[in-house]
Write a protein that holds these residues in place. Structure first.
Motif, PDB file in Angstrom:
ATOM      1  N   ALA A  42     -26.950  47.354   4.882  1.00  0.00           N
ATOM      2  CA  ALA A  42     -25.510  47.434   4.592  1.00  0.00           C
ATOM      3  C   ALA A  42     -24.728  46.493   5.513  1.00  0.00           C
ATOM      4  CB  ALA A  42     -25.022  48.864   4.756  1.00  0.00           C
ATOM      5  N   LEU A  43     -25.103  46.479   6.796  1.00  0.00           N
ATOM      6  CA  LEU A  43     -24.414  45.580   7.735  1.00  0.00           C
ATOM      7  C   LEU A  43     -24.631  44.114   7.343  1.00  0.00           C
ATOM      8  CD1 LEU A  43     -24.917  47.119  11.284  1.00  0.00           C
ATOM      9  CD2 LEU A  43     -22.762  46.576  10.177  1.00  0.00           C
ATOM     10  N   HIS A  46     -18.267  42.752  16.251  1.00  0.00           N
ATOM     11  CA  HIS A  46     -17.901  42.895  14.828  1.00  0.00           C
ATOM     12  C   HIS A  46     -16.411  42.630  14.611  1.00  0.00           C
ATOM     13  CE1 HIS A  46     -21.649  45.503  13.912  1.00  0.00           C
ATOM     14  NE2 HIS A  46     -21.808  44.280  13.466  1.00  0.00           N
ATOM     15  N   ALA A  47     -15.609  43.158  15.539  1.00  0.00           N
ATOM     16  CA  ALA A  47     -14.156  42.973  15.408  1.00  0.00           C
ATOM     17  C   ALA A  47     -13.798  41.489  15.481  1.00  0.00           C
ATOM     18  CB  ALA A  47     -13.432  43.746  16.503  1.00  0.00           C
ATOM     19  N   LEU A  48     -14.444  40.778  16.411  1.00  0.00           N
ATOM     20  CA  LEU A  48     -14.151  39.349  16.559  1.00  0.00           C
ATOM     21  C   LEU A  48     -14.574  38.565  15.302  1.00  0.00           C
ATOM     22  CD1 LEU A  48     -15.154  38.771  20.302  1.00  0.00           C
ATOM     23  CD2 LEU A  48     -12.854  38.738  19.322  1.00  0.00           C
ATOM     24  N   LEU A  49     -15.710  38.970  14.728  1.00  0.00           N
ATOM     25  CA  LEU A  49     -16.155  38.301  13.492  1.00  0.00           C
ATOM     26  C   LEU A  49     -15.132  38.517  12.373  1.00  0.00           C
ATOM     27  CD1 LEU A  49     -18.232  36.813  11.736  1.00  0.00           C
ATOM     28  CD2 LEU A  49     -19.341  39.005  11.304  1.00  0.00           C
ATOM     29  N   THR A  50     -14.638  39.748  12.276  1.00  0.00           N
ATOM     30  CA  THR A  50     -13.648  40.047  11.231  1.00  0.00           C
ATOM     31  C   THR A  50     -12.371  39.247  11.458  1.00  0.00           C
ATOM     32  OG1 THR A  50     -14.565  42.253  10.983  1.00  0.00           O
ATOM     33  CG2 THR A  50     -12.353  41.913  10.104  1.00  0.00           C
ATOM     34  N   VAL A  51     -11.947  39.161  12.725  1.00  0.00           N
ATOM     35  CA  VAL A  51     -10.745  38.380  13.042  1.00  0.00           C
ATOM     36  C   VAL A  51     -10.960  36.918  12.641  1.00  0.00           C
ATOM     37  CG1 VAL A  51      -9.356  37.462  14.952  1.00  0.00           C
ATOM     38  CG2 VAL A  51      -9.921  39.901  14.871  1.00  0.00           C
ATOM     39  N   GLU A  52     -12.130  36.391  12.956  1.00  0.00           N
ATOM     40  CA  GLU A  52     -12.434  34.995  12.627  1.00  0.00           C
ATOM     41  C   GLU A  52     -12.403  34.786  11.106  1.00  0.00           C
ATOM     42  OE1 GLU A  52     -15.986  33.550  14.492  1.00  0.00           O
ATOM     43  OE2 GLU A  52     -15.812  31.559  13.595  1.00  0.00           O
ATOM     44  N   ALA A  53     -13.045  35.691  10.363  1.00  0.00           N
ATOM     45  CA  ALA A  53     -13.119  35.536   8.899  1.00  0.00           C
ATOM     46  C   ALA A  53     -11.744  35.683   8.271  1.00  0.00           C
ATOM     47  CB  ALA A  53     -14.084  36.570   8.322  1.00  0.00           C
ATOM     48  N   VAL A  54     -11.009  36.717   8.678  1.00  0.00           N
ATOM     49  CA  VAL A  54      -9.679  36.940   8.091  1.00  0.00           C
ATOM     50  C   VAL A  54      -8.746  35.790   8.481  1.00  0.00           C
ATOM     51  CG1 VAL A  54      -7.660  38.462   8.119  1.00  0.00           C
ATOM     52  CG2 VAL A  54      -9.949  39.440   7.959  1.00  0.00           C
ATOM     53  N   SER A  68     -27.033  38.523  11.483  1.00  0.00           N
ATOM     54  CA  SER A  68     -27.978  38.833  10.403  1.00  0.00           C
ATOM     55  C   SER A  68     -29.388  38.980  10.957  1.00  0.00           C
ATOM     56  CB  SER A  68     -27.952  37.728   9.348  1.00  0.00           C
ATOM     57  OG  SER A  68     -26.671  37.650   8.785  1.00  0.00           O
ATOM     58  N   ARG A  69     -29.783  38.047  11.830  1.00  0.00           N
ATOM     59  CA  ARG A  69     -31.101  38.138  12.470  1.00  0.00           C
ATOM     60  C   ARG A  69     -31.211  39.431  13.270  1.00  0.00           C
ATOM     61  NH1 ARG A  69     -31.078  32.287  15.355  1.00  0.00           N
ATOM     62  NH2 ARG A  69     -32.016  31.000  13.697  1.00  0.00           N
ATOM     63  N   SER A  70     -30.130  39.722  13.958  1.00  0.00           N
ATOM     64  CA  SER A  70     -30.142  40.878  14.859  1.00  0.00           C
ATOM     65  C   SER A  70     -30.425  42.176  14.106  1.00  0.00           C
ATOM     66  CB  SER A  70     -28.791  40.941  15.580  1.00  0.00           C
ATOM     67  OG  SER A  70     -28.827  41.898  16.577  1.00  0.00           O
ATOM     68  N   VAL A  71     -29.724  42.401  12.978  1.00  0.00           N
ATOM     69  CA  VAL A  71     -29.899  43.684  12.273  1.00  0.00           C
ATOM     70  C   VAL A  71     -31.181  43.699  11.429  1.00  0.00           C
ATOM     71  CG1 VAL A  71     -27.474  44.339  12.206  1.00  0.00           C
ATOM     72  CG2 VAL A  71     -28.400  42.959  10.343  1.00  0.00           C
ATOM     73  N   LEU A  72     -31.575  42.552  10.867  1.00  0.00           N
ATOM     74  CA  LEU A  72     -32.740  42.566   9.965  1.00  0.00           C
ATOM     75  C   LEU A  72     -34.067  42.400  10.693  1.00  0.00           C
ATOM     76  CD1 LEU A  72     -31.572  40.448   6.858  1.00  0.00           C
ATOM     77  CD2 LEU A  72     -31.613  42.919   7.117  1.00  0.00           C
ATOM     78  N   VAL A  73     -34.092  41.528  11.693  1.00  0.00           N
ATOM     79  CA  VAL A  73     -35.371  41.208  12.344  1.00  0.00           C
ATOM     80  C   VAL A  73     -35.549  41.987  13.649  1.00  0.00           C
ATOM     81  CG1 VAL A  73     -36.811  39.347  13.244  1.00  0.00           C
ATOM     82  CG2 VAL A  73     -35.285  38.918  11.305  1.00  0.00           C
ATOM     83  N   ASP A  74     -34.476  41.998  14.467  1.00  0.00           N
ATOM     84  CA  ASP A  74     -34.598  42.650  15.789  1.00  0.00           C
ATOM     85  C   ASP A  74     -34.322  44.148  15.729  1.00  0.00           C
ATOM     86  OD1 ASP A  74     -34.849  40.034  16.503  1.00  0.00           O
ATOM     87  OD2 ASP A  74     -32.790  39.823  17.225  1.00  0.00           O
ATOM     88  N   GLY A  75     -33.631  44.596  14.672  1.00  0.00           N
ATOM     89  CA  GLY A  75     -33.275  46.020  14.582  1.00  0.00           C
ATOM     90  C   GLY A  75     -32.190  46.407  15.567  1.00  0.00           C
ATOM     91  N   ARG A  76     -31.412  45.445  16.037  1.00  0.00           N
ATOM     92  CA  ARG A  76     -30.311  45.745  16.982  1.00  0.00           C
ATOM     93  C   ARG A  76     -28.967  45.512  16.288  1.00  0.00           C
ATOM     94  NH1 ARG A  76     -29.628  42.222  20.401  1.00  0.00           N
ATOM     95  NH2 ARG A  76     -31.384  40.821  20.091  1.00  0.00           N
ATOM     96  N   VAL A  77     -28.030  46.419  16.563  1.00  0.00           N
ATOM     97  CA  VAL A  77     -26.702  46.281  15.952  1.00  0.00           C
ATOM     98  C   VAL A  77     -25.756  45.668  16.982  1.00  0.00           C
ATOM     99  CG1 VAL A  77     -24.752  47.522  14.941  1.00  0.00           C
ATOM    100  CG2 VAL A  77     -27.096  48.257  14.456  1.00  0.00           C
ATOM    101  N   PRO A  78     -25.107  44.559  16.644  1.00  0.00           N
ATOM    102  CA  PRO A  78     -24.137  43.958  17.586  1.00  0.00           C
ATOM    103  C   PRO A  78     -23.025  44.958  17.947  1.00  0.00           C
ATOM    104  CG  PRO A  78     -24.609  42.462  15.778  1.00  0.00           C
ATOM    105  CD  PRO A  78     -25.236  43.768  15.416  1.00  0.00           C
ATOM    106  N   SER A  79     -22.339  44.694  19.051  1.00  0.00           N
ATOM    107  CA  SER A  79     -21.313  45.634  19.526  1.00  0.00           C
ATOM    108  C   SER A  79     -20.111  45.692  18.577  1.00  0.00           C
ATOM    109  CB  SER A  79     -20.827  45.198  20.906  1.00  0.00           C
ATOM    110  OG  SER A  79     -20.126  43.979  20.792  1.00  0.00           O
ATOM    111  N   ALA A  80     -19.329  46.756  18.732  1.00  0.00           N
ATOM    112  CA  ALA A  80     -18.118  46.901  17.909  1.00  0.00           C
ATOM    113  C   ALA A  80     -17.160  45.737  18.170  1.00  0.00           C
ATOM    114  CB  ALA A  80     -17.438  48.232  18.235  1.00  0.00           C
ATOM    115  N   LEU A  81     -17.101  45.289  19.432  1.00  0.00           N
ATOM    116  CA  LEU A  81     -16.218  44.166  19.769  1.00  0.00           C
ATOM    117  C   LEU A  81     -16.665  42.895  19.033  1.00  0.00           C
ATOM    118  CD1 LEU A  81     -13.902  42.942  21.442  1.00  0.00           C
ATOM    119  CD2 LEU A  81     -15.571  42.459  23.237  1.00  0.00           C
TER     120      LEU A  81
END
Lengths: 255, 263
Positions: free
Chosen positions: B145-146, B234-242, B219-232
């Motif tokens: 989902a992520l 994610h927030a920065l990515l959303t700010v960048e995209a928006v 994408s690598r982090s969640v699919l290959v490493d099984g680690r979820v990036p921090s909430a911060l």
């Protein structure tokens, strides 16, 4: 009944630079070099009304601003000044002889142009055979447009546009395409639409066309409306204009 | 002072879905020549590319299976970015013949231009997930989902860029060549062939400004490493995209009314 199109004080000019800069490189290298511009005034304080169910002709010499005015009314160009209110959905039939996707066949191109003109896919699917028949292109329905002649492509475009008509129809030199049979079908369709209550804005260089299909007409010259009256009188004035010596200032080009 | 006001009644674009579908379908058909073979190739391309890259990298990087997968994900995601932004930049000029025919929401042409690249990306994602599942490293549902959310951010970024670039390209005719150079250079800015860790940490923030970087790393982090990036993060990515989407929309809105004049 109120007008379907109201135009007041429409002005349009194009900026023509003395030196064209069209690339990032040219802009960067010539950043500090002055670039004088000439303003080419194409329309100056143009105003008119098109009443519901009316067929209004527009005449004028080449470069008088007719095509630019139609494009502004159709919403393709933005005016520099003035107000334009279009109170009904309109279908422009402009520059239809050119511009298709040459890699697609007639059916796909019909769908592409038809949806751009506001038709639904359901409407288009039921109308496709009629459109091909109107253009006399049933046998070439699955032929890619790259193999069409310019006349065939233009006939197909007019067939789509005539089918897509909503309320107001804007036509630029519509009866100059195709052979006598196709012209006759276009004229018949035009009369049917007019009888059905559609409003029409028709540009033509042909005085007989304007006098036949319109009761009222406008005469444009150098971007201004110089006459608004009965179509036969406007057509006569247009013919006189053609024989007059050109004015001192160069006529504006329709861009 | 001059005043301008124009109002138009829409010409039936309530059938908006039909316009969008036709643009996507005809783009796809033009690209693959409307043949069955072309359609099959469109479906097989991501699978064959994945298998070829997997075979080559399994041989070259036999001792580093993690790097092999990281490289494949990076290459595919970057290829999507290159292809989608290029299509977006060229979209208005390529469809100029429609812009002079009628008044319609021309931004649809720009937004749908990434559809071919998006189909390839979606198929690659399916192939990747199947491969991970078959190799016993199936990602969790939340990781998938992520990953999908990151791709939506990617689409927003590509759309924002395309909106701005498509109208600027009407004025600057060599913008496509400039962008090609930028994306080639950008391939080495994004940590595709090298791990981000080999660079000093103070540089990481700058690299994240290049849009493919966070998408590829997350994408690598969640699919290959099984680690979820921090909430911060994610927030920065959303700010960048928006932010990119908003800037693109503003540039488009300012310049789109004059686009037909450049055709």
């Amino acid at each position: 009944m109120g007008p379907v199109i109201e135009a007041r004080g429409i002005c349009k000019s194009f900026s023509i630079p003395s030196v064209r800069r069209e690339t990032v490189r040219e802009h960067a290298l010539d950043f500090f070099r002055p670039r004088p511009h000439e303003r080419l005034r194409v329309l100056e304080d143009v105003g008119f009304e098109l009443r519901r169910g009316e067929s209004l002709g527009i005449m004028g010499r080449n470069g008088s601003g007719k095509s630019t005015l139609l494009k502004i009314v159709a919403g393709i160009y933005a005016p520099d000044a003035g107000t334009l209110a279009v109170h009904a959905p309109l279908t422009p039939i402009l520059e239809l002889g050119v511009g298709w996707n040459p890699d697609l066949d007639a059916i796909d191109n019909i769908e592409l142009l038809g949806t751009v003109m506001g038709m639904s896919l359901r409407e288009l699917r039921t109308a496709t055979q009629d459109i091909l028949a109107f253009a006399e292109l049933e046998r070439f329905a699955h032929l890619e447009l790259r193999h069409y002649s310019s006349g065939m492509a233009a006939r197909l475009a007019y067939a789509v546009a005539f089918r897509a008509v909503r309320d107001v129809l804007i036509l630029d030199e519509i009866f100059a395409v195709g052979d006598a049979g196709f012209k006759e079908r276009c004229q018949g369709r035009y009369r049917d639409l007019h009888r059905a209550g559609h409003s029409m804005l028709l540009v033509s260089h042909e005085p007989r066309t304007i006098a036949t299909f319109c009761k009222r007409a406008l005469l444009l010259d150098h971007g201004r409306i110089v006459m608004d009256g009965p179509s036969a009188a406007v057509a006569d004035r247009y013919l006189m204009l053609l024989t007059e010596a050109p004015a001192e200032h160069a006529p504006a080009a329709a861009i | 002072m001059t005043s301008v006001a124009t109002t138009h009644v829409p010409a039936g674009h309530g059938h908006f879905g039909g316009l969008v579908w036709t643009l996507i379908r005809t783009d796809f058909k033009t690209r693959y020549h409307g043949t069955v073979g072309g359609f099959v190739w469109a479906l097989l391309k991501p699978l064959t590319m994945f298998l070829v890259l997997l075979a080559v990298f399994s041989y070259v990087f036999a001792s580093e299976p993690q790097y092999r997968l990281d490289l494949i994900i990076g290459l595919f995601l970057y290829e999507f970015f290159q292809e989608a932004t290029k299509s977006g930049l060229l979209s208005l000029r390529a469809k100029g013949y429609l812009l002079t025919k009628a008044r319609f929401p021309s931004w649809v042409v720009v937004v749908t231009s990434a559809s071919n690249a998006a189909v390839t990306l979606a198929l690659f994602s399916v192939v990747l997930l199947v491969f991970l599942a078959l190799s016993g490293r199936a990602p969790t549902a939340s990781a998938v989902a992520l990953y999908a959310v990151y791709q939506l951010h990617y689409l927003a970024i590509v759309t924002g860029f395309s909106l701005a670039a498509s109208v600027l390209f009407m004025r600057f005719r060599d913008l496509n060549q400039v962008w090609e150079v930028v994306t080639h250079a950008g391939f080495f800015v994004a940590p595709i062939i090298y791990p981000l860790g080999i660079l000093p940490e103070r540089m990481h923030g700058w690299l994240y400004l290049w849009p493919p970087t966070p998408i590829i790393l997350f994408s690598r982090s969640v699919l290959v490493d099984g680690r979820v990036p921090s909430a911060l993060a994610h927030a920065l990515l959303t700010v960048e995209a928006v932010g990119i989407l908003a800037i693109g929309a503003l540039v488009y809105r300012a310049r789109a009314p004059r686009v037909a004049e450049y055709l």
